[in-house]
Scaffold this active site. Structure first.
Site, PDB file in Angstrom:
ATOM      1  N   LYS A 129     -29.196   5.336 -26.200  1.00  0.00           N
ATOM      2  CA  LYS A 129     -28.462   5.178 -27.460  1.00  0.00           C
ATOM      3  C   LYS A 129     -28.759   6.380 -28.352  1.00  0.00           C
ATOM      4  CE  LYS A 129     -28.005   1.626 -31.106  1.00  0.00           C
ATOM      5  NZ  LYS A 129     -28.491   0.300 -31.541  1.00  0.00           N
TER       6      LYS A 129
ATOM      7  N   SER B 246     -24.931  -3.275 -32.348  1.00  0.00           N
ATOM      8  CA  SER B 246     -24.614  -1.881 -32.534  1.00  0.00           C
ATOM      9  C   SER B 246     -24.789  -1.008 -31.295  1.00  0.00           C
ATOM     10  CB  SER B 246     -25.493  -1.322 -33.658  1.00  0.00           C
ATOM     11  OG  SER B 246     -26.847  -1.262 -33.253  1.00  0.00           O
TER      12      SER B 246
ATOM     13  N   SER C 293     -28.767  -6.252 -31.647  1.00  0.00           N
ATOM     14  CA  SER C 293     -27.897  -5.158 -31.214  1.00  0.00           C
ATOM     15  C   SER C 293     -27.837  -4.841 -29.727  1.00  0.00           C
ATOM     16  CB  SER C 293     -28.257  -3.879 -31.955  1.00  0.00           C
ATOM     17  OG  SER C 293     -27.563  -3.838 -33.163  1.00  0.00           O
TER      18      SER C 293
HETATM   19  N1  GLN Z   1     -25.644  -6.519 -36.324  1.00  0.00           N
HETATM   20  C1  GLN Z   1     -26.944  -6.450 -36.935  1.00  0.00           C
HETATM   21  C2  GLN Z   1     -26.889  -5.556 -38.146  1.00  0.00           C
HETATM   22  O1  GLN Z   1     -25.880  -4.957 -38.352  1.00  0.00           O
HETATM   23  C3  GLN Z   1     -27.960  -6.000 -35.943  1.00  0.00           C
HETATM   24  C4  GLN Z   1     -28.120  -4.543 -35.889  1.00  0.00           C
HETATM   25  C5  GLN Z   1     -29.153  -4.114 -34.919  1.00  0.00           C
HETATM   26  O2  GLN Z   1     -29.751  -4.908 -34.236  1.00  0.00           O
HETATM   27  N2  GLN Z   1     -29.370  -2.814 -34.901  1.00  0.00           N
HETATM   28  O3  GLN Z   1     -27.864  -5.475 -38.865  1.00  0.00           O
END
Ligand code: GLN
Length: 483
Positions: A76, A151, A175
């Site tokens: 990532k 994400s 995420s």
């Molecule tokens: N969707 C969650 C957020 O936007 C999780 C993000 C993540 O785990 N990086 O905070």
């Protein structure tokens, strides 16, 4: 059940039937072919990857075998891979190249694994759909009109579309688990501290964890085997118990295993197709001797509020370093303050700005006690809910997401509905617990994930139970139809 790519490739490499260069070329060619449709990657460099593959082949020729030697992987774009750009999915990072390797990357490289590419993501890991990236949205290989989840959209799609047998994402509030559920792959959030955070762009430091992604629990464990272990660069890192069992993971016995089903996770709002898939998966576990027990995690109803208060507070503090002085792009300004304001205004997208503002508000004088401090207290209550449940059960099973992958664009104009997609994944992050998302079946032709959650440091057992499920089923072997 049949073979999964990493395990088959391991065998082929050790037998001398395959070479790392051959596999790397295969992966890179597949990317060339599918990237125009999927947009899962932010950067790749054929020469860079092939040089690493050749070095792995030399080690193989000298008789080295096993582990991750010669196995390709994708990371990532918030994880440092020396010599490659680090964009965090943001315009503000324009022109920044990593000057060092994250510990998890360094350990994979030491083991002889082959870096293939940097993967797309929601900007600074904020998002649940994979649509908030400066590189444009990533698409779901199962249905190009739907989101892959975020994400860690890119790492997940890289595994789902067969670019790479292993990928590294990050999981701050879900995420890797959410997109894994949307795209039919296996992904894990380890116990907080099990993987070093050194070299990962900090989003919300008390929640951030690296999350490996693969086709199966067995492969995931093989990847983890070379990455776990304390790291002097991250004082929150720790030794994972039973790590010696990771390299050749064996399925656990399901007989007498007590699996708790938290009633708050199976109530209203769960799509009926998702529920059906999960109930079938759970009865499969029960038919092998697992005992399903209803439990309650009463503070779940505060989870989204608590998570987003703490997350935005930590975000507003962590992202203050992106000011045009040290990293990436700088916009001209008449004063230092003007330069910083312009750089951040031009560099950050709307979701990042929203969180920086919300977080600064939560932490400000007069509101700190009412918001940040109170959220910390509720975090303790949520953690205690889990501890109480684990007095009665060995692990918990829940949905990963209330729905299957949603259509692109459906939630982008409604931040709250986007936040609600995390309803079943943020609690484990708040409680620092290990959790795995594994494919459990299809609903309307789209993958549905089952989430298994264990007590702190039970990561290896959790993987072994997942491996047992995957030995009984073939959901994890399904590939997207567009293939
Ligand atoms: N969707 C969650 C957020 O936007 C999780 C993000 C993540 O785990 N990086 O905070």
């Amino acid at each position: 059940m049949g073979g999964t790519p990493l395990v088959e490739w391991r065998t082929g490499l050790d037998a001398g039937d395959l070479s790392a260069s051959m596999l790397t070329r295969l992966c890179l060619d597949r990317m060339d072919c599918l990237e125009p449709q999927l947009n899962a990657l932010t950067h790749r460099d054929r020469e860079f990857s092939l040089a690493a593959a050749q070095a792995a082949d030399q080690r193989l020729r000298r008789g080295e075998t096993g582990g991750m030697l010669g196995i390709p992987f994708v990371v990532k774009d918030n994880i440092n891979l020396k010599g490659m750009p680090l964009t965090n999915g943001s315009r503000i990072m324009r022109g920044h190249t990593s000057t060092y390797n994250a510990t998890v990357v360094q350990r994979l490289l030491n083991a002889g694994a082959v870096p293939l590419a940097k993967a797309n993501m929601d900007e600074f890991a904020m998002g649940s759909s994979g649509e908030y990236s400066a590189h444009g949205p990533t698409r779901n290989p199962w249905d190009l009109s739907r989101v892959p989840g975020g994400s860690s959209s890119g790492p997940i799609v890289a595994v789902s579309a067969g670019y790479s047998p292993l990928a590294l994402g990050t999981d701050t509030g879900g995420s890797v688990r959410l997109p894994a559920s949307f795209c039919g792959v296996t992904a894990m959030r380890p116990t907080y501290g099990a993987l070093s955070r050194y070299g990962i762009t900090a989003m919300a430091s008390s929640l951030d964890q690296v999350g490996p992604v693969a086709t199966s629990a067995k492969e995931l464990a093989l990847g983890l085997s070379v990455m776990v272990g304390q790291d002097p660069h991250d004082c929150t890192s720790l030794e994972l118990p039973a790590a010696a069992r990771l390299e050749d993971l064996r399925p656990a016995s399901l007989k007498g295993l007590r699996i708790g089903l938290p009633q708050e996770y199976f109530g209203e709002g769960l799509q009926s197709g998702v529920r059906d898939v999960l109930m079938t998966a759970l009865s499969r576990l029960a038919s092998e001797g697992a005992e399903l027990v209803e439990v309650s995690l009463p503070h779940t109803r505060f989870a989204i509020d608590t998570y987003y208060l703490l997350n935005t507070s930590e975000v507003s503090s962590n992202l203050s370093r992106f000011d045009g002085v040290r990293f990436g792009a700088r916009e001209p300004g008449e004063s230092l303050h003007g330069m910083i304001a312009r750089t951040r205004d031009k560099g950050f997208g709307p979701e990042v700005k929203r969180r920086v503002l919300l977080g600064a508000f939560c932490l400000s004088k007069g509101y700190y006690e009412d918001f940040y401090l109170r959220a910390l207290k509720v975090r303790t209550l949520i953690t205690r809910d889990f501890q109480a449940a684990f007095q009665h059960v060995d692990m918990l099973a829940t949905p990963v997401s209330p729905s299957i992958a949603f259509p692109l664009g459906e939630k982008t104009s409604d931040p709250l509905s986007m936040y609600l997609a995390d309803i079943f994944t943020v609690t484990m992050a708040l409680a620092a617990l290990p959790a795995l998302a594994i494919p459990a079946g299809l609903s309307q032709g789209m993958p549905v994930g089952l989430q298994l959650v264990g007590p702190s440091l039970s990561d290896v057992h959790l993987l072994e139970v997942s491996a047992a499920f995957q030995e009984l089923t073939d959901h994890h072997l399904r590939i997207p139809p567009f293939d």
